[in-house]
Design an enzyme around this catalytic site. Structure first.
Site, PDB file in Angstrom:
ATOM      1  CG  ASP A  57      35.836  41.417  40.557  1.00 28.48           C
ATOM      2  OD1 ASP A  57      36.989  41.342  40.121  1.00 28.48           O
ATOM      3  OD2 ASP A  57      34.934  40.624  40.246  1.00 28.48           O
ATOM      4  CD  GLU A 266      39.144  41.685  33.404  1.00 24.58           C
ATOM      5  OE1 GLU A 266      38.186  41.132  32.835  1.00 24.58           O
ATOM      6  OE2 GLU A 266      39.883  41.081  34.209  1.00 24.58           O
TER       7      GLU A 266
END
Ligand code: FUB
Length: 363
Positions: A57, A266
């Site tokens: 991420d 997401e």
């Protein structure tokens, strides 16, 4: 966030246990690791930026003339995979930096830990960072003590941290994956949200429903959208209501829940190029990174296309930024471990066509 067993993981060799420690260290990037390819798998486009810890991420920013990366710090928590993503049990963030693309990566150690966030319960997921008025802000999703994902903010005078968390979550925040974008007029916005383990489906109608189905609506109903809010001048609160970030198709119709190759899942990110706003995101269960554009930061956004084909692993999570006249995309895959919850960050160049459209990357 995918919550069950790996689907796409190729059987690349495990490269040894990644050891985690809190010290500051330096590792060379893009170092080719000699290994026999017995799988016939294609060579990945780029190599992991760090190999001694697992990272995912990556939110990258240029601060003080260096590239700072704020990733999740994946660990083997020994928690069996389940549909709520309990095995993504990250406890802290390790902040990384490098002078230039392809240069050495410096690990600045722990920038923030769950134990130092007064309201946190567990699971420190994908963060982002911002700078304003002499202060660096680290935005993070973590489950509170009632097991509900909320967004928090922590501050530091340096981009490398350590960061000190505010005593309470950002009022009105929920779900995961904050991405904070500051427009050319100085206004900052947070974009956020994630389906399934990211709990966005529990917030339909604007109120928390702990008994909502654990997945998204299905069929020919409008897809659940990412959320956004304007940030307050001190960057610690929302200034106004949380709004939906509507994504429409080429005919101007909102994307449907059944359109899972295009609908938001997401990992949202915002950037601006030639006066247009580009909202990019993961489609989750179809494993793509895609984007939509708008003339305003609040949308509606029109779906445009695929930025990145599926990576090794279930999905990826990215950030996009300009560095010295080129654009780059930071992302992750599972090259080092072959396990969906032990990921490694990477970077590659992002190229556009003359009309501003993004060329699809095969990772
Ligand atoms: O790292 C935990 C979660 O996995 C992130 O919040 C999602 O975007 C996915 O990458």
């Amino acid at each position: 966030m995918k919550l069950t067993a790996p689907v796409l993981a190729a059987s690349l060799a495990l490269l040894g246990a990644c050891q985690s420690n809190n010290s500051t260290s330096e590792t060379a990037t893009n170092v080719a690791v000699p290994q026999a390819d017995t799988t016939g798998a294609k060579k990945p486009l780029s190599e992991p930026l760090v190999r001694d810890i697992y990272t995912a991420d990556p939110s990258a920013h240029v601060f003080e003339g260096k590239i700072y990366i704020y990733p999740s710090h994946d660990i083997e928590a020994g928690i069996p995979e389940n549909d709520k993503g309990d095995h993504f049990a990250m406890n802290d963030y390790r902040i990384l930096s490098m002078d230039s693309i392809g240069g050495k990566v410096t690990d600045h150690g722990v920038g923030l830990a769950v134990k130092d966030i007064p309201w946190a319960g567990r699971q420190l997921w994908a963060p982002d960072a911002a700078f304003k008025n002499g202060t660096y802000y680290l935005y993070f999703p973590v489950k509170d003590k009632q097991d509900v994902f909320r967004m928090g903010v922590a501050t530091s005078k340096t981009p490398a941290g350590p960061f000190k968390a505010e005593p309470t979550p950002i009022a009105g925040s929920f779900s995961i994956d904050p991405a904070v974008f500051t427009d050319t007029d100085g206004t900052s916005y947070m974009y956020f949200g994630g389906l399934w383990g990211g709990q966005l489906q529990r917030w339909q109608g604007g109120k928390y429903n702990p008994n909502a189905a654990e997945k998204e609506p299905s069929g020919n109903v409008p897809a659940l959208n990412a959320r956004m809010a304007k940030m307050s001048a001190d960057m610690k609160q929302f200034d106004g209501p949380v709004k939906e970030l509507v994504i429409v198709d080429e005919a101007g119709k909102p994307l449907l829940a059944s359109d899972n190759k295009r609908r938001f899942f997401e990992g949202g990110w915002m950037h601006k190029y030639n006066g247009k706003y580009y909202f990019s995101y993961s489609t989750g269960d179809t494993h793509l990174l895609v984007y939509a554009t708008s003339d305003t930061p609040t949308g509606p956004f029109t779906y445009k296309g695929v930025i990145m084909e599926p990576v090794q692993g279930w999905t990826t999570h990215h950030s996009i930024l300009p560095i010295k006249n080129k654009w780059y995309i930071f992302y992750h895959d599972t090259q080092l471990s072959g396990k969906t919850w032990l990921r490694n960050i990477k970077v590659t160049e992002l190229k556009r066509n003359a009309d501003g459209s993004i060329q699809t990357i095969v990772p």
